[in-house]
Enzyme design. Structure first.
Site, PDB file in Angstrom:
ATOM      1  N   HIS A   1      40.336  28.370  35.345  1.00  0.00           N
ATOM      2  CA  HIS A   1      41.251  27.065  33.972  1.00  0.00           C
ATOM      3  C   HIS A   1      41.137  27.215  34.049  1.00  0.00           C
ATOM      4  CE1 HIS A   1      39.278  32.038  32.769  1.00  0.00           C
ATOM      5  NE2 HIS A   1      40.225  32.387  33.215  1.00  0.00           N
TER       6      HIS A   1
ATOM      7  N   CYS B   1      44.784  35.605  34.074  1.00  0.00           N
ATOM      8  CA  CYS B   1      43.704  35.315  34.803  1.00  0.00           C
ATOM      9  C   CYS B   1      44.091  33.273  34.939  1.00  0.00           C
ATOM     10  CB  CYS B   1      42.566  35.362  35.254  1.00  0.00           C
ATOM     11  SG  CYS B   1      41.903  35.081  33.139  1.00  0.00           S
TER      12      CYS B   1
HETATM   13  P1  NAP Z   1      34.023  43.885  35.681  1.00  0.00           P
HETATM   14  O1  NAP Z   1      32.961  42.730  36.333  1.00  0.00           O
HETATM   15  O2  NAP Z   1      33.047  44.154  34.582  1.00  0.00           O
HETATM   16  O3  NAP Z   1      33.698  44.989  36.415  1.00  0.00           O
HETATM   17  C1  NAP Z   1      34.598  45.774  35.460  1.00  0.00           C
HETATM   18  C2  NAP Z   1      35.107  46.576  37.418  1.00  0.00           C
HETATM   19  O4  NAP Z   1      35.568  48.414  36.615  1.00  0.00           O
HETATM   20  C3  NAP Z   1      33.464  47.392  37.722  1.00  0.00           C
HETATM   21  O5  NAP Z   1      33.678  47.867  38.818  1.00  0.00           O
HETATM   22  C4  NAP Z   1      33.323  49.329  37.041  1.00  0.00           C
HETATM   23  O6  NAP Z   1      32.598  50.123  37.486  1.00  0.00           O
HETATM   24  C5  NAP Z   1      34.422  49.280  36.672  1.00  0.00           C
HETATM   25  N1  NAP Z   1      34.669  50.420  35.205  1.00  0.00           N
HETATM   26  C6  NAP Z   1      34.272  50.345  34.601  1.00  0.00           C
HETATM   27  N2  NAP Z   1      34.470  51.464  33.268  1.00  0.00           N
HETATM   28  C7  NAP Z   1      35.042  52.525  34.436  1.00  0.00           C
HETATM   29  C8  NAP Z   1      35.463  53.868  34.421  1.00  0.00           C
HETATM   30  N3  NAP Z   1      34.867  55.071  32.991  1.00  0.00           N
HETATM   31  N4  NAP Z   1      36.040  54.610  35.588  1.00  0.00           N
HETATM   32  C9  NAP Z   1      35.929  53.891  36.197  1.00  0.00           C
HETATM   33  N5  NAP Z   1      35.613  52.495  37.164  1.00  0.00           N
HETATM   34  C10 NAP Z   1      35.352  51.868  35.725  1.00  0.00           C
HETATM   35  O7  NAP Z   1      35.393  43.367  34.947  1.00  0.00           O
HETATM   36  P2  NAP Z   1      36.514  42.018  36.244  1.00  0.00           P
HETATM   37  O8  NAP Z   1      35.863  40.424  35.361  1.00  0.00           O
HETATM   38  O9  NAP Z   1      36.185  42.255  37.392  1.00  0.00           O
HETATM   39  O10 NAP Z   1      37.707  42.420  36.072  1.00  0.00           O
HETATM   40  C11 NAP Z   1      38.260  43.747  36.539  1.00  0.00           C
HETATM   41  C12 NAP Z   1      39.952  43.749  35.799  1.00  0.00           C
HETATM   42  O11 NAP Z   1      40.544  42.587  36.384  1.00  0.00           O
HETATM   43  C13 NAP Z   1      39.776  43.636  34.726  1.00  0.00           C
HETATM   44  O12 NAP Z   1      40.742  44.484  34.078  1.00  0.00           O
HETATM   45  C14 NAP Z   1      40.151  42.203  34.438  1.00  0.00           C
HETATM   46  O13 NAP Z   1      40.907  42.322  32.668  1.00  0.00           O
HETATM   47  C15 NAP Z   1      41.076  41.747  35.473  1.00  0.00           C
HETATM   48  N6  NAP Z   1      41.260  40.066  35.777  1.00  0.00           N
HETATM   49  C16 NAP Z   1      39.800  39.632  35.328  1.00  0.00           C
HETATM   50  C17 NAP Z   1      39.990  38.485  35.657  1.00  0.00           C
HETATM   51  C18 NAP Z   1      38.657  37.621  35.979  1.00  0.00           C
HETATM   52  O14 NAP Z   1      38.740  36.701  36.295  1.00  0.00           O
HETATM   53  N7  NAP Z   1      37.674  38.462  35.636  1.00  0.00           N
HETATM   54  C19 NAP Z   1      41.428  37.731  35.977  1.00  0.00           C
HETATM   55  C20 NAP Z   1      42.126  38.567  36.262  1.00  0.00           C
HETATM   56  C21 NAP Z   1      42.059  40.221  35.848  1.00  0.00           C
HETATM   57  P3  NAP Z   1      31.064  49.635  37.585  1.00  0.00           P
HETATM   58  O15 NAP Z   1      30.009  48.582  38.118  1.00  0.00           O
HETATM   59  O16 NAP Z   1      30.178  51.511  37.898  1.00  0.00           O
HETATM   60  O17 NAP Z   1      30.492  49.662  35.451  1.00  0.00           O
END
Ligand code: NAP
Length: 358
Positions: free
Chosen positions: A250, A155
């Site tokens: 960021h 990100c």
């Molecule tokens: P998050 O808020 O922790 O959300 C994670 C998601 O993954 C939730 O929908 C969760 O479902 C699902 N999940 C977790 N374990 C799972 C499993 N075993 N099987 C299926 N689904 C599962 O994370 P986030 O910040 O949105 O980030 C999501 C992705 O984008 C990550 O890979 C992160 O590195 C990437 N990313 C994030 C950002 C940022 O700024 N936040 C920027 C770029 C990339 P439940 O709700 O059911 O647990």
């Protein structure tokens, strides 16, 4: 135009919710499938995100949609492609994303799991759009007919890689850089960093982030060779990544060393002001009009004031000045959950659609 049905894996998380907010009025894509972990599966979306709603408005359109178990690929059979915003173990993410691609459903991913797979392109649409040309080789190598995987970088990477790329294509070789990132708490997902750890504080460590910040730009600036992406040899990057008490946005403070030919500050500003990428030429719906926006005030860019510039899709650049050790210093800012995540993913999908891959 009949809208294209799309799904979101990880739809209940921070990035998943941002995808839903951005897709609400999208001119080409409409949301038809949401999936998450087994713990959310079988609930309606409203219940699945209770207690962690980031954008209340999304419940008006999506609240009653049933959340599927992301492991059940058949649930997405009517989707033209899926966005992946999964946060789980690297190997599990790779195999789950692969299973969608194997059944003919392309995956446009935000997860880091596949960023180091040599035939999976890591796309910043203004920079290395041509890397999508590796898709037929990726499909052939795995026996996938219609499905494929494309990812976007970490990100914070576009905050400095896009400005550096603009200088590189203008003829200035970038040899080395030192980048210090100041990363918002939303970058850690939900619930992320405990409030007692981050209020009134800075944490000078984000697991795995320095490696990503140093290595991903080299793949993005690399070349397709023999069905793989070969990393660029330069620039050599040293990154310091810090978590700061900012909600979204960021910042990257950068010092750059050029090769023999060095641009003046005036020229750097001209190059960045005039820079346009393929998304601007193709007039993609999520493309910022101006990918790099220069801020002349001494105290800008600031996350609170500038993160939403041009639909939160622009990189804002300021503090452009000579460096006492290297050649040039600047600060870059981009919105991490929009440009750095869901917005960047949607822009990649628009590029893939317009280029005939979706
Ligand atoms: P998050 O808020 O922790 O959300 C994670 C998601 O993954 C939730 O929908 C969760 O479902 C699902 N999940 C977790 N374990 C799972 C499993 N075993 N099987 C299926 N689904 C599962 O994370 P986030 O910040 O949105 O980030 C999501 C992705 O984008 C990550 O890979 C992160 O590195 C990437 N990313 C994030 C950002 C940022 O700024 N936040 C920027 C770029 C990339 P439940 O709700 O059911 O647990």
């Amino acid at each position: 135009m009949k809208k294209i049905p799309v799904g979101i894996l990880g739809a209940t998380g921070m990035v998943g919710q941002q995808y839903i907010a951005l897709l609400k009025d999208h001119p080409w894509f409409c949301l038809s499938f949401v999936a998450a972990s087994a713990g959310s599966a079988g609930k309606n979306y409203r219940d699945a995100i209770a207690g962690r709603v980031r954008f209340p408005d999304i419940l008006n359109t999506t609240g009653e949609l049933m959340v599927a178990d992301a492991r059940d690929v058949s649930g997405a059979k009517d989707c033209a492609f899926v966005f992946s915003a999964l946060e789980m173990d690297k190997d599990e993410t790779c195999s789950l994303e692969d299973s969608y691609a194997a059944t003919g459903i392309p995956v446009v991913s935000n997860a880091s799991a596949h960023r180091w797979t040599p035939d999976v392109p890591v796309i910043i649409a203004e920079v290395n759009h041509h890397h999508i040309q590796i898709i037929p080789a990726q499909q052939k190598a795995r026996g996938w007919e219609k499905g494929f995987i494309v990812v976007k970088p970490n990100c914070s990477v576009q905050s400095y890689t896009t400005p550096l790329y603009a200088l590189q294509v203008a003829g200035y070789e970038i040899r080395r850089l030192i980048v210090s990132t100041l990363q918002a708490v939303s970058g850690a997902g939900y619930p992320g960093v405990a409030s007692l750890d981050i209020i009134d504080n800075i944490i000078p460590y984000i697991g795995g982030e320095e490696e990503k910040s140093e290595e991903e730009p080299l793949k993005i600036l690399g070349t397709i060779e023999g069905g793989h992406i070969k990393n660029a040899a330069f620039p050599k990057i040293s990154a310091h990544c810090n978590r700061v008490p900012v909600s979204d946005g960021h910042t990257a403070c950068v010092s750059v060393e050029f090769g023999k030919k060095k641009p003046s500050i005036k020229e750097v500003k001209k190059i960045w002001t005039e820079f346009k990428g393929l998304p601007q030429k193709l007039k993609l719906p999520s493309a910022p009009q101006q990918p790099i926006v220069i801020m002349e005030e001494n105290d800008r860019p600031q996350p609170k004031k500038d993160r939403n510039t041009d639909k939160a899709m622009a990189v804002c650049v300021g503090r452009i000045r000579p460096c006492n050790v290297f050649d040039l210093r600047f600060a870059g800012l981009s919105h991490n959950t929009i440009r750095g995540a869901a917005g960047g993913g949607i822009l990649n999908a628009e590029l893939l659609y317009k280029q005939g891959y979706l």
